[in-house]
Design a protein around this motif. Structure first.
Motif, PDB file in Angstrom:
ATOM      1  N   THR A  68       1.283  -1.282   0.282  1.00 13.73           N
ATOM      2  CA  THR A  68      -0.091  -0.115  -0.111  1.00 13.73           C
ATOM      3  C   THR A  68       0.963   0.922   0.009  1.00 13.73           C
ATOM      4  O   THR A  68       1.828   1.232   0.961  1.00 13.73           O
ATOM      5  CB  THR A  68      -0.753  -0.052   1.195  1.00 13.73           C
ATOM      6  OG1 THR A  68      -1.610  -1.286   1.201  1.00 13.73           O
ATOM      7  CG2 THR A  68      -1.812   1.221   1.303  1.00 13.73           C
ATOM      8  N   GLU A  90       0.492   4.897   0.218  1.00 12.52           N
ATOM      9  CA  GLU A  90       0.206   6.770   0.129  1.00 12.52           C
ATOM     10  C   GLU A  90       0.689   8.048  -0.292  1.00 12.52           C
ATOM     11  O   GLU A  90       2.114   8.308   0.363  1.00 12.52           O
ATOM     12  CB  GLU A  90      -0.868   6.387   2.386  1.00 12.52           C
ATOM     13  CG  GLU A  90      -1.574   5.728   2.214  1.00 12.52           C
ATOM     14  CD  GLU A  90      -2.199   5.246   3.303  1.00 12.52           C
ATOM     15  OE1 GLU A  90      -0.671   6.563   4.052  1.00 12.52           O
ATOM     16  OE2 GLU A  90      -2.531   4.533   4.044  1.00 12.52           O
ATOM     17  N   THR A 131      -4.462   6.903  -2.501  1.00 13.34           N
ATOM     18  CA  THR A 131      -3.566   5.411  -2.089  1.00 13.34           C
ATOM     19  C   THR A 131      -3.732   4.916  -3.059  1.00 13.34           C
ATOM     20  O   THR A 131      -4.755   4.356  -3.488  1.00 13.34           O
ATOM     21  CB  THR A 131      -4.604   5.096  -0.910  1.00 13.34           C
ATOM     22  OG1 THR A 131      -4.740   5.948   0.095  1.00 13.34           O
ATOM     23  CG2 THR A 131      -3.924   3.962  -0.605  1.00 13.34           C
ATOM     24  N   GLU A 175      -2.612   0.857  -4.574  1.00 12.94           N
ATOM     25  CA  GLU A 175      -2.489  -0.965  -3.907  1.00 12.94           C
ATOM     26  C   GLU A 175      -1.508  -1.166  -5.126  1.00 12.94           C
ATOM     27  O   GLU A 175      -1.575  -1.114  -6.013  1.00 12.94           O
ATOM     28  CB  GLU A 175      -3.309  -1.706  -3.803  1.00 12.94           C
ATOM     29  CG  GLU A 175      -3.384  -3.035  -3.386  1.00 12.94           C
ATOM     30  CD  GLU A 175      -2.898  -2.550  -2.042  1.00 12.94           C
ATOM     31  OE1 GLU A 175      -2.542  -3.795  -1.315  1.00 12.94           O
ATOM     32  OE2 GLU A 175      -3.457  -2.141  -1.215  1.00 12.94           O
TER      33      GLU A 175
END
Length: 185
Positions: free
Chosen positions: A49, A51, A98, A100
């Motif tokens: 992840t 951010e 964000t 993935e």
């Protein structure tokens, strides 16, 4: 009395030498950085992840193409060629996005680079990476990303043998102080 003084000196040395050391570094251009083209067919795939916080002093939003690459000191690298999406106003001023991302599993992430191409400009504030086998890590930018060059941080040298030698020498010194205490007492 001498025994107590020796123990105080020993514990003081151990506590001072065990304090974490912060590395303050500004992001740097890396014209020699290349995306790892090694075939990772047999590598385990992990998710990460990411951010990204865009600075409030950045442009209102950017239409520039933004790429990211990060990895560990052992050659494991995650690369995303385009994380921008102008239709959704990704990287809007004062916002967080964000992502993935998937790539080979890594040890501790120790470098991260961003690549920007376009004419709008972009000023990220920070990038946080979270992964399965790695502690969360933050990279503080708060500068305008120059165009057409990989720009970021490389802390991988702190994972080299030099840092292990430093830890080893602190351990040896602690042992010597302990032995001196035993001899003096």
């Amino acid at each position: 009395m001498m025994k107590a003084a020796c123990l105080v000196v020993l514990f003081a040395f151990i506590s001072v030498s065990a304090q974490p050391r912060s590395i303050i570094q500004n992001p740097q251009p890396n014209p020699n950085f290349t995306v790892n083209s090694t075939n990772h067919q047999n590598a385990q795939t992990c998710s990460f992840t990411v951010e990204i916080t865009t600075s409030c002093s950045s442009v209102q939003y950017t239409r520039d193409a933004i790429s990211i690459s990060f990895g560990d000191a052992y050659g494991n690298q995650v690369y995303a060629p385009r994380i921008d999406d102008p239709s959704t106003r990704t990287f809007e001023q004062c916002s967080g996005d964000t992502f993935e991302l998937y790539g080979p599993c890594t040890y501790q992430i120790c470098y991260l680079y961003l690549y920007r191409s376009g004419y709008d400009g972009w000023k990220p504030e920070r990038v946080d990476v979270y992964g399965y086998n790695t502690r969360a890590v933050s990279f503080y930018y708060d500068v305008w990303i120059p165009g057409n060059i990989w720009y970021g941080f490389d802390y991988c040298s702190s994972y080299s043998a030099g840092s292990h030698n430093q830890i080893g020498s602190m351990t040896i010194l602690s042992c010597l102080i302990f032995l001196l205490c035993i001899i003096l007492v």
